[in-house]
Design an enzyme around this catalytic site. Structure first.
Site, mmCIF file in Angstrom:
data_model
loop_
_atom_site.group_PDB
_atom_site.id
_atom_site.type_symbol
_atom_site.label_atom_id
_atom_site.label_comp_id
_atom_site.label_asym_id
_atom_site.label_seq_id
_atom_site.Cartn_x
_atom_site.Cartn_y
_atom_site.Cartn_z
ATOM 1 N N SER A 103 -97.287 -2.001 -39.123
ATOM 2 C CA SER A 103 -96.908 0.161 -40.569
ATOM 3 C C SER A 103 -96.348 0.546 -39.991
ATOM 4 O O SER A 103 -95.226 0.901 -39.670
ATOM 5 C CB SER A 103 -98.480 0.326 -41.075
ATOM 6 O OG SER A 103 -98.467 1.061 -42.275
ATOM 7 N N ASP A 246 -94.022 -0.745 -47.081
ATOM 8 C CA ASP A 246 -95.016 -1.106 -47.808
ATOM 9 C C ASP A 246 -95.490 0.830 -48.833
ATOM 10 O O ASP A 246 -96.326 0.662 -49.647
ATOM 11 C CB ASP A 246 -96.459 -1.571 -48.083
ATOM 12 C CG ASP A 246 -96.869 -0.810 -46.769
ATOM 13 O OD1 ASP A 246 -96.697 -0.669 -45.739
ATOM 14 O OD2 ASP A 246 -98.074 -2.243 -46.688
#
Length: 454
Positions: A103, A246
């Site tokens: 991430s 995301d």
């Protein structure tokens, strides 16, 4: 917090590449365990995607070997945003989807995120089955039953079309200048093309990954370059993603940051205006109290879930609501997709701008945000135990009393980094700062080696 988090954390498995968890041997075993736990029928397939970290090649091979040993077929899509894997897992009828990513973390970390066949996150029962298999010896199926691997060449195009379909057919971004910061991560090919194909003039930052520069001085966690570029190019808006796509952070035309809370506010209030609004919005313990109160003024409910998008998703599903998210930029719109999606969330904000003919700054003007301080403290040996002590309990009571009902203070362990997060907020900026620093002093003066203010 459930026991599964000891393995899966708040959003998958993550750690230093080459460490105890993220290494070829462990990932091979994990791939095998996932195959054994989630795919009981011969011929089942699992989708594998990744971000742009150099370690992704190594971990992809190990994961593929483990799944094959369990008899699972594999579909490889290469670099693609995490929500793209969620979408393709569902549409390609895969038994599960796995994303190799850490991430927003730097390149030297990596990890895995998992999706079930419906495109949502794994259930707790799924996680328990995987954990149970991890304790079993690795056994290989018969050679004739080993899994096969194939590459999906049109994955990026499929996901791009899905993103564009979330934007109204009768709208165009023509005439709009957008600066897009891809964090040298998984969105670097998809995001600029999506906005350009919808008509915008796109200026791309962080679009040249080399395996080592993911999230480096760019992206949603370091948006300074984006703010500067928006002003330099006199852009209408700036959009920043994290390494796996995301998360969404935006910048208005004045160069001001618009975080996940503000984006969620724009999405929810515009849906209300268009008679599309659900009953309420789900946030987390980190969501700004100003968001809660401003939504209440507009008769939009709010529920605080635990930190982590899987908890936001669960709360949305149980309440029948559509929109939720976190200040960090994990935003979910169940009317559009099954998981947090930076590109789709950005398109919903752009939709609000187009349909209202207002700037992002104007759309956020009514949101009365409380001054908030967030300080990350590097986790030291013994901190976990000391957070359970009477001294810590008394400190928290005194800190809350200082706020006198005007705000709140929260101390929690990060589920993605080895840090303690201290958050304080109230309607008084000076008071908020003092309360936060008082809590930090408890750790820093006695226990923590360093701390990093953000």
């Amino acid at each position: 917090m459930n026991d599964n988090n000891a393995v899966f954390g708040t959003d998958g498995i993550r750690g230093r590449t080459g460490g105890k968890v993220i290494n070829p041997e462990s990932i091979l075993k994990l791939g095998w365990a996932v195959g054994k736990a989630l795919c009981q029928q011969p011929g089942n397939k699992i989708l594998i995607g990744k971000d742009t970290r150099i370690s992704g090649y190594m971990l992809e091979s190990a994961l593929e070997a483990g799944l094959s040993a369990a008899g699972m077929n594999i579909q490889l899509v290469g670099p693609l945003p995490t929500p793209g894997i969620a979408y393709l897992t569902k549409t390609l009828r895969a038994s599960a989807g796995i994303v190799i990513t850490a991430s927003h973390n730097p390149y030297w970390d990596n990890g895995l995120k998992f999706f079930a066949s419906n495109g949502g996150k794994l259930t707790e029962d799924d996680e328990k089955r995987v954990i149970s298999q991890l304790s079993q010896p690795l056994t290989m199926v018969d050679s004739a039953l080993l899994g096969k691997a194939e590459r999906i060449d049109d994955a990026r195009g499929r996901y791009a079309e899905f993103c564009k379909q979330s934007f109204p057919d009768d709208l165009s971004l023509s005439g709009m200048t957008i600066v897009v910061d891809c964090a040298n991560g998984a969105t670097y090919q998809v995001a600029p093309s999506v906005f350009a194909e919808l008509g915008a003039r796109v200026i791309t930052l962080g679009g040249a990954p080399n395996g080592l520069n993911i999230n480096l001085e760019c992206g949603s966690t370091q948006p300074k370059a984006l703010q500067q570029a928006v002003l330099k190019h006199q852009a209408d808006v700036g959009i920043a993603f994290d390494g796996d796509g995301d998360r969404l952070i935006m910048v208005d035309h004045r160069g001001d940051l618009v975080n996940g809370d503000s984006c969620l506010y724009v999405m929810a209030t515009h849906a209300l205006k268009m008679d599309e609004a659900p009953v309420g919005v789900v946030g987390t313990q980190m969501s700004n109290e100003g968001l809660v109160r401003t939504l209440a003024e507009k008769d939009i409910g709010f529920y605080r879930a635990e930190v982590g998008d899987k908890y936001v998703l669960s709360a949305l599903q149980s309440r029948g609501w559509q929109m939720g998210g976190e200040p960090s930029g994990h935003l979910i719109h169940l009317g559009k997709t099954t998981t947090g999606d930076g590109i789709i969330a950005a398109l919903q904000v752009l939709r609000a701008m187009c349909e209202s003919d207002r700037s992002l700054h104007e759309l956020c003007a009514d949101l009365n945000v409380f001054p908030q301080v967030l300080i990350n403290i590097a986790l030291s040996s013994g901190d976990l135990e000391r957070m359970q002590t009477e001294a810590f309990s008394q400190l928290m009571k005194k800190s809350q009393k200082k706020l006198s009902g005007r705000g709140r203070v929260l101390v929690r362990l990060s589920g993605t980094e080895p840090v303690v997060r201290v958050m304080a907020e109230s309607d008084d900026a000076n008071l908020t700062q003092k309360v936060a620093e008082g809590v930090v002093e408890f750790f820093q003066s006695k226990y923590a080696k360093q701390h990093n203010k953000k």
